[in-house]
Each structure stands twice: as C-alpha cells, then as structure tokens.
Design a protein around this motif. Structure first.
Motif, mmCIF file in Angstrom:
data_model
loop_
_atom_site.group_PDB
_atom_site.id
_atom_site.type_symbol
_atom_site.label_atom_id
_atom_site.label_comp_id
_atom_site.label_asym_id
_atom_site.label_seq_id
_atom_site.Cartn_x
_atom_site.Cartn_y
_atom_site.Cartn_z
ATOM 1 N N PRO A 304 0.836 -1.200 0.000
ATOM 2 C CA PRO A 304 0.000 0.000 0.000
ATOM 3 C C PRO A 304 0.877 1.258 0.000
ATOM 4 C CG PRO A 304 -0.746 -1.546 1.670
ATOM 5 C CD PRO A 304 0.569 -2.057 1.178
ATOM 6 N N GLY A 305 0.462 2.254 -0.769
ATOM 7 C CA GLY A 305 1.198 3.507 -0.850
ATOM 8 C C GLY A 305 2.200 3.566 -1.979
ATOM 9 N N PHE A 358 -1.265 2.151 -5.115
ATOM 10 C CA PHE A 358 -1.806 0.864 -4.686
ATOM 11 C C PHE A 358 -2.364 0.981 -3.272
ATOM 12 C CE2 PHE A 358 1.210 -0.490 -7.969
ATOM 13 C CZ PHE A 358 0.402 -1.329 -8.719
ATOM 14 N N GLU A 359 -3.475 0.272 -3.036
ATOM 15 C CA GLU A 359 -4.158 0.321 -1.748
ATOM 16 C C GLU A 359 -4.417 -1.095 -1.244
ATOM 17 O OE1 GLU A 359 -7.541 3.316 -1.842
ATOM 18 O OE2 GLU A 359 -7.093 3.106 -3.980
ATOM 19 N N ALA A 360 -4.421 -1.252 0.078
ATOM 20 C CA ALA A 360 -4.823 -2.531 0.655
ATOM 21 C C ALA A 360 -6.251 -2.847 0.216
ATOM 22 C CB ALA A 360 -4.729 -2.472 2.170
ATOM 23 N N THR A 388 -2.248 -6.449 0.800
ATOM 24 C CA THR A 388 -2.651 -6.382 2.204
ATOM 25 C C THR A 388 -2.053 -5.130 2.842
ATOM 26 O OG1 THR A 388 -0.732 -7.595 3.048
ATOM 27 C CG2 THR A 388 -2.598 -8.906 2.244
ATOM 28 N N GLU A 389 -2.259 -4.970 4.131
ATOM 29 C CA GLU A 389 -1.711 -3.809 4.838
ATOM 30 C C GLU A 389 -0.188 -3.819 4.862
ATOM 31 O OE1 GLU A 389 -3.317 -1.268 5.839
ATOM 32 O OE2 GLU A 389 -5.401 -1.973 5.704
ATOM 33 N N GLU A 393 -0.534 -11.032 -0.495
ATOM 34 C CA GLU A 393 -0.864 -12.432 -0.235
ATOM 35 C C GLU A 393 -1.085 -13.104 -1.575
ATOM 36 O OE1 GLU A 393 -4.611 -15.116 1.349
ATOM 37 O OE2 GLU A 393 -4.480 -12.997 1.953
ATOM 38 N N LEU A 394 -0.426 -14.225 -1.799
ATOM 39 C CA LEU A 394 -0.577 -14.960 -3.043
ATOM 40 C C LEU A 394 -1.945 -15.631 -3.073
ATOM 41 C CD1 LEU A 394 0.883 -15.876 -5.656
ATOM 42 C CD2 LEU A 394 1.649 -17.882 -4.377
ATOM 43 N N LEU A 395 -2.734 -15.334 -4.109
ATOM 44 C CA LEU A 395 -4.034 -15.974 -4.282
ATOM 45 C C LEU A 395 -3.942 -17.192 -5.199
ATOM 46 C CD1 LEU A 395 -6.367 -12.850 -4.729
ATOM 47 C CD2 LEU A 395 -6.116 -14.273 -2.685
ATOM 48 N N SER A 396 -3.201 -17.086 -6.290
ATOM 49 C CA SER A 396 -3.083 -18.219 -7.211
ATOM 50 C C SER A 396 -2.306 -19.340 -6.529
ATOM 51 C CB SER A 396 -2.413 -17.786 -8.523
ATOM 52 O OG SER A 396 -1.305 -16.957 -8.300
ATOM 53 N N THR A 397 -2.753 -20.552 -6.750
ATOM 54 C CA THR A 397 -2.259 -21.683 -5.961
ATOM 55 C C THR A 397 -1.491 -22.712 -6.779
ATOM 56 O OG1 THR A 397 -4.380 -22.831 -6.257
ATOM 57 C CG2 THR A 397 -4.129 -21.470 -4.283
#
Length: 409
Positions: A304-305, A358-360, A388-389, A393-397
C-alpha cells in the motif's frame, strides 16, 4: 476426478454470502456516484451490471447486443431492464426493486425504427432521473452509442463517464469478493492440474485449451476471455491464439487462463509446461527462470502507498534481448475481469501510462513474458495476489514447474 485436497470447495476459505456481496458492491458504487455528484448510473456492460446488482443473463451475448441494462440511482430503488420475458431470473435478488422490459434500439433489434425506439428509451430513463435525482440531471453511462447519447441529451440529461465510476468502485475488494476470487483461482488450479496431466505429444493446442473450459464450466464458471495458448515456436512472440497445431515432445507450452469462474470472478493466471518426459533444454530453463525472477521481484515491491509509476521505475529490468517482445503491462488489477489499474513498462509511460497509488484491498496480477527477439520459444507466467496492509498475499495456488526452475524432485 481431482483429489479432495484440490477440489475448489476445499480451497475456498469460506462460502460466499451473496447478500453481503451485493450490499458491499452497491455501496461502493454509490460512494463513487456521490463523490462525483451524479444522480445515478445507467449501465449496459454485463460486467458492470453484474457488479451493480448481481443479475446474470446471457452475458457474452449481451456484450454485443444492447438488450439489457440497469438504472442505479445514487439514492432510491434500483431498476433492472431485462431481456424479453426474463423478469423471473432476478426473483429473490434483494437489491433489485423492480424489473422492467428493456427497450432495444440497436439495428439488429430495431432496424429503421432505431431513432423512434431510442427516443422512447431515453424518455423512460430521463423519467427515472427526474424521479430520483432531486433535480440533479447528471447521469453516469458506461456504454452507449451516439444515438442513445443524443436522445438522452435531448431529454435534458447530462451524460457523464460511467466506466470511470465503475472502475474506481471495483478497485477495492470486500471480504465476499475475496472469497469469490479464492473460489475462482481454486477452479483454475484444478483445471491447470488436469491440463498438466493430459499434456502429451501429438495433442493439439485446441485440445489442451478445451480442458480449461470444461473444468471451469463443470465447477460453475462462466467463460474464458481469450484463447492464449501456444506451443513451441508459436509461443514467441506472444499473443498467438491456440489452434490445430500439434504439440510435440520437448515443446514449451505457455498459456494464460483469463478465466471467468464462479460468481463471475476472474482467475487470471499464466503458466508454462514442458511437453513429454524429457529433460528441459538449458535454454528453456534459462527463459523460465528469468520469468520466475521477474514475477517474484515485482511481487516483493507491491505494498500500500506504492505509486504506479514508482513501480514501473523500480520494477525488474528485462534483458535487452527481451525488450522488443515485452508484455503490455507489468501489473494490472483483477476482479470480475481485468480491471484498473494498468501499470505499463517505464518505456511506455509517455505513450500510455498514468499514475495512482496501490491500496490494501486491491487484487492484482503480476505479469511476465520472456521471449527473446528472434528466439524460438517464450515463457508466460503470471501470479494473482491480494494487496494487504503489509505487502501481498498470493491468491493463485498452482505451483511453478520445479524441473524448469532447475530443482527436480
């Protein structure tokens, strides 16, 4: 059949609360309308209609047939205008106060009566603006041809940019949207596993690509946005669509899922596989390692930022031999489809770049394409992440290929 550990329901962290999903999205949309002092929005794009009221009906067909739209007042009841005899499809949807028959005035539906029907359509929309706008006649419209815009203006409606409103609203993801994204990437991982298992010399690119479609449809997914799968020499330069070409032993096969999965959310993940049981060539490993390095380096920058241009300035530097064939973006947003923002390479900023932060709560895709100018093959990798803050976080697995990374197991 996939083992239980790979089933999408096992990989989804929580079930989707549809009323909460709808409420979050409608609130986000209305916040953006209020910020611009608009009386409301008129939305035609099926993806925007889905975001505003979660009402799905023949989405791909409606992309090129203007037969379905929704009026979203900044304050007041939402009205869906649906296709002929389709009012029952929205039964039980708590955010839709009323369903009316749509007035279609594009040429296929209206022919020489287009101007007449567009006038009738505009009068109905203007009536809703007058009823709910409190004297405000500023209406955000996402997609409309010149005849409709002229007809609205003739009714005293000020037509404003609706796509800006929707892209800004969609940029931040609520908890239920994140659950939808997890469900979609879980289906994508299952499909990729099936593709990897089925990949054998002698099959066509189309046959391999069809597996992605089949698994997505079987798991409640909706459509695939592109046909980006190419083997061997067709993988460089990028953007060849899959065809009848035969995949041979030793070919690198690169593809981009571009998959609209369950609840209409996108799993945009790219991978490259080696066809056959042979060892990858040193050149294939080199290209794959470069692509993986680019992805990981740029993921580590996200927080973020961070400014969009700042990311472009600090991003991993492509080798000179790969510059000409660079991908269109370094990072892009993702939700119901590819979304705002789009962060281009630094050398493209003067022509096509813009800034922002970019923002959380943003979900984005980190892209890499490594294909040397004049080279034989190329590698397409892409990871989907949540900002995230503290970072991402990786979403693709679905894992990267250990053999191509040089770490055989």
């Amino acid at each position: 059949m996939a083992p239980d550990s790979l089933r999408p329901e096992s990989l989804t962290h929580s079930p989707v609360d549809l009323p909460a999903l709808r409420a979050w999205r409608l609130d986000r949309l209305r916040e953006e309308l209020k910020a611009r002092d608009y009386a409301g929005a008129l939305l035609y794009d099926p993806i925007n209609v889905r975001y505003a009221c979660d009402a799905r009906n023949m989405a791909v067909w409606c992309l090129h047939n203007a037969v379905r739209y929704v009026f979203v007042p900044t304050e007041g009841p939402l009205v869906l205008f649906d296709f002929h005899n389709c009012g029952h499809l929205s039964a039980g949807n708590e955010v839709i106060a009323e369903v009316r028959p749509a007035i279609a005035w594009h040429y296929f539906a209206a022919a020489e009566r287009g101007a007449e029907l567009a006038g009738r359509w505009a009068a109905e929309i203007a009536g809703l603006v007058a009823c709910h706008g409190g004297g405000n006649r500023r209406l955000a419209v996402d997609k409309c041809d010149f005849r409709g815009i002229d007809a609205l203006r003739a009714q005293g409606v000020a037509v404003c940019d609706g796509q800006e409103v929707l892209e800004r609203a969609r940029r931040l993801k609520g908890p239920q949207e994140i659950a939808c994204l997890r469900a979609s990437v879980a289906v994508c991982a299952e499909a990729m596993g099936a593709m990897r298992a089925a990949l054998t010399p002698g099959m066509s690119e189309n046959e391999l690509w069809s597996i992605l479609n089949q698994v997505n449809a079987a798991r409640g997914g909706e459509w695939i946005e592109t046909r980006l799968l190419a083997a061997g020499g067709r993988s460089n330069p990028w953007f060849h669509e899959c065809g009848e070409g035969i995949i041979e032993a030793g070919d690198m096969v690169s593809f981009d899922s571009d998959m609209i999965g369950p609840h209409g959310y996108c799993a945009d993940v790219s991978r490259a596989f080696l066809c056959g049981d042979g060892r990858p060539r040193d050149e294939q490993r080199r290209l794959y390692r470069l692509a993986a390095e680019q992805i990981h380096f740029n993921m580590d920058l996200l927080r973020p930022g961070l400014g969009y241009r700042e990311l472009a300035e600090r991003a991993w530097k492509l080798p000179a031999s790969c510059q000409a064939n660079r991908y269109s973006v370094v990072v892009h947003g993702v939700g119901l489809c590819d979304e705002y923002p789009s962060v281009v390479y630094l050398q493209d900023y003067d022509a096509a770049g813009y800034d922002g932060v970019f923002e959380a709560g943003m979900a984005v895709c980190v892209e890499s394409y490594i294909g040397e100018e004049g080279g034989h093959e190329g590698v397409k990798l892409e990871q989907q992440v949540l900002i995230t803050e503290t970072g991402v976080e990786l979403l693709s697995t679905f894992p990267l290929e250990e053999a191509l990374l040089g770490r055989e197991i």
